[in-house]
Design a protein around this motif. Structure first.
Motif, PDB file in Angstrom:
ATOM      1  N   ARG A 113       5.416 -17.080 -29.387  1.00 21.21           N
ATOM      2  CA  ARG A 113       4.790 -16.504 -28.198  1.00 21.21           C
ATOM      3  C   ARG A 113       5.886 -16.091 -27.230  1.00 21.21           C
ATOM      4  O   ARG A 113       6.988 -16.629 -27.257  1.00 21.21           O
ATOM      5  N   LEU A 114       5.589 -15.126 -26.403  1.00 17.82           N
ATOM      6  CA  LEU A 114       6.535 -14.648 -25.410  1.00 17.82           C
ATOM      7  C   LEU A 114       6.551 -15.638 -24.246  1.00 17.82           C
ATOM      8  O   LEU A 114       5.532 -15.868 -23.614  1.00 17.82           O
ATOM      9  N   VAL A 115       7.698 -16.230 -23.984  1.00 17.57           N
ATOM     10  CA  VAL A 115       7.846 -17.200 -22.894  1.00 17.57           C
ATOM     11  C   VAL A 115       8.232 -16.436 -21.628  1.00 17.57           C
ATOM     12  O   VAL A 115       9.276 -15.788 -21.584  1.00 17.57           O
ATOM     13  N   THR A 116       7.369 -16.519 -20.611  1.00 16.76           N
ATOM     14  CA  THR A 116       7.620 -15.807 -19.364  1.00 16.76           C
ATOM     15  C   THR A 116       7.523 -16.737 -18.156  1.00 16.76           C
ATOM     16  O   THR A 116       7.580 -16.283 -17.022  1.00 16.76           O
ATOM     17  N   SER A 121      10.681 -16.634 -15.884  1.00 14.27           N
ATOM     18  CA  SER A 121       9.949 -15.764 -14.954  1.00 14.27           C
ATOM     19  C   SER A 121      10.921 -14.943 -14.101  1.00 14.27           C
ATOM     20  O   SER A 121      10.521 -13.952 -13.494  1.00 14.27           O
ATOM     21  N   LYS A 122      12.183 -15.350 -14.075  1.00 13.33           N
ATOM     22  CA  LYS A 122      13.199 -14.652 -13.278  1.00 13.33           C
ATOM     23  C   LYS A 122      14.206 -13.888 -14.139  1.00 13.33           C
ATOM     24  O   LYS A 122      14.619 -12.805 -13.764  1.00 13.33           O
ATOM     25  N   ILE A 123      14.627 -14.491 -15.247  1.00  5.79           N
ATOM     26  CA  ILE A 123      15.634 -13.850 -16.100  1.00  5.79           C
ATOM     27  C   ILE A 123      15.247 -13.991 -17.574  1.00  5.79           C
ATOM     28  O   ILE A 123      14.683 -14.990 -17.983  1.00  5.79           O
ATOM     29  N   ARG A 184      10.224  -6.457 -14.906  1.00  7.86           N
ATOM     30  CA  ARG A 184      10.159  -7.319 -13.724  1.00  7.86           C
ATOM     31  C   ARG A 184      11.217  -8.423 -13.698  1.00  7.86           C
ATOM     32  O   ARG A 184      11.293  -9.180 -12.731  1.00  7.86           O
ATOM     33  N   THR A 185      12.029  -8.541 -14.738  1.00  4.54           N
ATOM     34  CA  THR A 185      13.048  -9.600 -14.787  1.00  4.54           C
ATOM     35  C   THR A 185      14.441  -8.999 -14.971  1.00  4.54           C
ATOM     36  O   THR A 185      14.599  -7.906 -15.492  1.00  4.54           O
ATOM     37  N   GLY A 186      15.426  -9.771 -14.566  1.00  2.90           N
ATOM     38  CA  GLY A 186      16.802  -9.389 -14.804  1.00  2.90           C
ATOM     39  C   GLY A 186      17.258  -9.939 -16.145  1.00  2.90           C
ATOM     40  O   GLY A 186      16.646 -10.870 -16.685  1.00  2.90           O
ATOM     41  N   LYS A 191      16.268 -10.269 -10.704  1.00  4.64           N
ATOM     42  CA  LYS A 191      16.239  -8.938 -10.109  1.00  4.64           C
ATOM     43  C   LYS A 191      16.043  -9.095  -8.598  1.00  4.64           C
ATOM     44  O   LYS A 191      15.196  -9.842  -8.154  1.00  4.64           O
ATOM     45  N   VAL A 192      16.827  -8.349  -7.852  1.00  7.73           N
ATOM     46  CA  VAL A 192      16.718  -8.405  -6.394  1.00  7.73           C
ATOM     47  C   VAL A 192      15.741  -7.340  -5.904  1.00  7.73           C
ATOM     48  O   VAL A 192      14.971  -7.557  -4.993  1.00  7.73           O
ATOM     49  N   PHE A 193      15.769  -6.161  -6.530  1.00  4.08           N
ATOM     50  CA  PHE A 193      14.892  -5.067  -6.102  1.00  4.08           C
ATOM     51  C   PHE A 193      13.933  -4.714  -7.189  1.00  4.08           C
ATOM     52  O   PHE A 193      14.171  -4.674  -8.315  1.00  4.08           O
TER      53      PHE A 193
END
Length: 193
Positions: A113-116, A121-123, A184-186, A191-193
């Motif tokens: 499964r895709l872990v988000t 959730s950030k990277i 949505r993630t770096g 991601k800052v922007f």
């Protein structure tokens, strides 16, 4: 080796053993049949061992690399220790959040499964980020042009080879869900922007 360099080498060794313990615990907990990586991946995966273990040990336990020593202010070593602590935390958090989805090779697990959630959730690549931060900490802890920068030197080829393959594999498996997640993630840093 001077006293401060001995202390910093001791800190490096402690953080290294903590990182090894983290990896060992999760490798045992989620032991799975593993595929054999291609020869390039296998070779590139072994290279960082020279940068994270072999050259640092030679630096810390012998005088063979003394010709390549440099000096930094003591506070730089403490910054390196803080960075290595962050690297170990990232390594632990990424293993904990991945759970059974983790593999040492570029592969999908059964019922993958895709872990988000969590750090993901950030990277997208927090484990690689952990090793990158470790590589940034190392020259602040090991004041030697060879031992200090060896982790970064040996990581770059692995990252250039492996990350595009992982991204392609995840997009092939999860399609638009992965594309939205990537937007949505770096990759290594939030991601800052």
């Amino acid at each position: 080796m001077e006293d401060i360099q001995n202390i910093l080498f001791g800190l490096y060794a402690a953080f290294f053993f903590l990182a090894s313990a983290i990896r060992s615990v999760y490798a045992r907990r989620y032991k799975q049949p593993r595929s054999t990586p291609d020869r390039t991946d296998r070779f590139l995966s072994i290279l960082p061992v020279f940068g994270m273990l072999v050259l640092p040990l030679i630096y810390g336990l012998t005088d063979w690399l003394d010709f390549a020593d440099y000096r930094l202010p003591a506070w730089a070593g403490w910054v390196g220790a803080a960075l290595f602590g962050l690297a170990d935390w990232l390594l632990w958090r990424s293993h904990a959040d991945l759970g059974r989805q983790w593999s040492v090779n570029v592969e999908l697990q059964q019922e993958h499964r895709l872990v988000t959630g969590g750090i993901f959730s950030k990277i997208r690549h927090p484990m690689y980020a952990a090793h990158l931060v470790w590589g940034l900490a190392q020259p602040l802890l090991l004041w030697n042009w060879l031992a200090g920068f060896s982790m970064l030197l040996f990581l770059v080829p692995l990252y250039l080879y492996r990350i595009p393959r992982e991204e392609k594999m995840m997009e092939a498996e999860f399609g638009s869900e992965y594309r939205r997640y990537r937007q949505r993630t770096g990759s290594f840093f939030p991601k800052v922007f």
